[in-house]
Design a protein around this motif. Structure first.
Motif, short mmCIF file in Angstrom:
data_model
loop_
_atom_site.label_atom_id
_atom_site.label_comp_id
_atom_site.label_asym_id
_atom_site.label_seq_id
_atom_site.Cartn_x
_atom_site.Cartn_y
_atom_site.Cartn_z
N GLY A 1 -16.66 30.17 6.47
CA GLY A 1 -15.55 30.40 7.39
C GLY A 1 -16.00 30.87 8.76
N ASN A 2 -17.28 31.19 8.90
CA ASN A 2 -17.85 31.62 10.18
C ASN A 2 -17.02 32.71 10.85
N LEU A 3 -16.40 33.54 10.04
CA LEU A 3 -15.61 34.69 10.51
C LEU A 3 -14.43 34.28 11.38
N GLY A 4 -14.02 33.02 11.27
CA GLY A 4 -12.83 32.56 11.99
C GLY A 4 -11.56 33.16 11.39
N PRO A 5 -10.42 32.84 11.99
CA PRO A 5 -9.14 33.38 11.51
C PRO A 5 -8.86 32.93 10.07
N GLY A 6 -8.54 33.88 9.21
CA GLY A 6 -8.34 33.60 7.79
C GLY A 6 -7.29 32.55 7.51
N PRO A 7 -6.11 32.62 8.14
CA PRO A 7 -5.09 31.61 7.84
C PRO A 7 -5.55 30.21 8.21
N ASN A 8 -6.22 30.06 9.36
CA ASN A 8 -6.71 28.73 9.75
C ASN A 8 -7.77 28.22 8.79
N ASN A 9 -8.73 29.07 8.46
CA ASN A 9 -9.76 28.66 7.51
C ASN A 9 -9.15 28.25 6.17
N ALA A 10 -8.18 29.03 5.71
CA ALA A 10 -7.58 28.75 4.40
C ALA A 10 -6.80 27.44 4.41
N ILE A 11 -6.14 27.16 5.52
CA ILE A 11 -5.39 25.90 5.61
C ILE A 11 -6.35 24.70 5.60
N VAL A 12 -7.47 24.83 6.30
CA VAL A 12 -8.47 23.75 6.32
C VAL A 12 -8.99 23.52 4.90
#
Lengths: 339, 339
Positions: A87-98
């Protein structure tokens, strides 16, 4: 204690405000669109703790760079229908949707698909991803680990997370979605009971003498919350943590806890395609027949309605769509200052 | 009340007795070998309720043709890493072992594999399949539905099963295996507490006034047992049933209940290959580090040891291997009469 004044904000306005704030905080237009919709959807569905009420804290995490707004998840390993992503410490909701979308793609190609995600951040409401996948026709299972916030069975101090587990399946054009932390109550929920001077409906943890109690103030003091089903939820939490850390090659609860801040968590997303099953055309009828039988039980005297997981969400969603989303005025003015 | 006399039977003798009885009851040599080993293993591990103590009832189900000893499971559908199998009412332990092995094969080829099984019978101890797969190096998740034996949250009468859920992962040469029915206590467990004149350690259901109680005799009277985590376990049971029935195209809990006899149940087996993960060589260390942290918690004053799921099983297995498996003499003589 007087309730703080509440206003009603319509969905479109809330989403637009969130969007503007996220763009101001390093999110691209596209990522802001996805993330603001998730926060607004969660609020519309009545999950305010992981929607509008959480938004200021989320923006703070972005400002402090625990959540890196511009970062995208990337594939780091895997084999066939099983993939490992960072997830490279990106935003959790965006990572989870991807990763939800990727698990569905893998399921399209292989019947079942699994994505394990390391180094991500709080996904807010786990049910978001269950609703997303189930409304597109998939059976879906996902879970996350968390910072330690619950003692194991037989222990006094917290070495386990409440590790929410989500199971979802389509129903008509909507879904049945179980979104269940493995603690009996979150600390947020217990604080709410305490503020309202109410006792918990069932024991939520231990008092200072080591007795189980329904007094939320006592559990808030000892920080000894209870797992669902006592020893059973304790074991479930441990297994969900191990599976998430192992499959994703990410941090376990104890490592997240050592960081002090809940960041770089591990998650698992499993999608199952229903469209290629030999019984696919009958599935919606099967689900409705099961729900009909479930609803036909004799109600007890507790005034607890016999609802399937997600059924109340639909009621709240409809109400909030028509009347606007209820928001504490102080929370909303705090959010507007972030614009 | 005096305890019935107990004898100790060594594993090899128990397995051999079971084997002979099964062959006499329509099992082939090969199927008797698999099934007798499962019953003996469960007994060795201390799960007597789904081992030696259950064996006479199992043979009776075979005699009455609810369990058809000679029948084999067959593939009826699926796509890629997802397969649907029909148990053809064969013996539950044999069917479950076949589907566990098939899920592992699918995981070898695809990273993850899922087999959903309809028309099967009671698999005895779900942990059997978790131990099997985890000891071979897979992460493993499986569950079964059951006859209705638990009311949903807000309901008085039972429309839900206790639907055991199993999560397993390798640890060293052994495994960590959570084998968890979603009721707080089985009726069998409550009967045992009642026979010994003991109260339950936590509430197990409702009395006749609708109050939660730790008195097992009262719950046995009302037949209103509690799901783990109250509304949470209720939701979990419903979702596990829907997923099992939908994925396998098999019977749901309500349909099993209409039959009166618990037969033709639905199960799901998911195996995940760990050997192709990019972190595969580090996994055992990761698991042991998590367990070390879990064990390092401060014990409370309850005398409940801080054990991971399956840890006590290993202790029992070692003891019973050396000393023989403890068996109620009456149960053993009943079994010998079946030879």
């Amino acid at each position: 204690m007087p309730q703080p004044a509440e206003i009603r904000i319509f969905y479109a306005e809330m989403e637009s405000v969130f969007h503007k704030i996220l763009v101001k905080h390093s999110f691209s237009e596209a990522k802001a669109a996805v993330c603001s919709r998730i926060f607004a959807d969660n609020s519309l569905d009545g999950v305010y703790t992981h929607g509008v009420n959480r938004f200021p804290k989320f923006v703070q995490m972005v400002s402090e760079n625990y959540v890196v707004g511009r970062n995208e998840p990337s594939k780091i390993g895997g084999f066939g229908a099983l993939e490992q992503w960072n997830g490279n410490l990106g935003p959790g909701p965006n990572n989870a949707i991807v990763c939800t979308a990727r698990a569905m793609e893998l399921a399209d190609a292989n019947g079942i698909g699994c994505v394990a995600l390391c180094n991500t951040n709080h996904w807010m409401r786990g049910g978001t991803y269950g609703w997303k996948a189930a409304k597109k026709g998939y059976a879906f299972i996902c879970w996350t680990n968390t910072i330690a916030n619950m003692p194991g069975w037989g222990a006094k101090d917290s070495h386990l997370g409440n590790n929410p587990l989500i199971l979802a399946i389509p129903k008509d054009d909507e879904a049945i979605v179980l979104d269940m932390a493995v603690s009996q109550f979150s600390y947020g929920a217990m604080e709410k009971f305490a503020m309202q001077g109410k006792t918990l409906p069932v024991p939520g943890g231990y008092d200072e003498k080591g007795q189980m109690t329904t007094d939320p103030t006592k559990v808030l003091k000892t920080q000894r919350s209870l797992p669902i089903g006592y020893w059973k939820g304790s074991g479930l939490s441990l297994l969900l943590d191990i599976l998430a850390a192992v499959l994703s090659s990410g941090r376990a609860t104890y490592e997240i806890t050592e960081q002090k801040v809940e960041s770089a968590v591990s998650q698992v997303f499993i999608a199952i395609s229903l469209s290629n099953l030999h019984n696919s055309s009958a599935i919606n009828t099967v689900i409705n027949n099961i729900v009909r039988d479930y609803h036909s039980a004799s109600p007890d005297d507790s005034n607890n309605a016999i609802l399937y997981p997600g059924e109340r969400v639909l009621q709240t969603r409809n109400k909030n769509s028509v009347e606007g989303i209820p928001v504490n005025m102080e929370v909303w003015s705090e959010i507007l200052k972030l614009m």
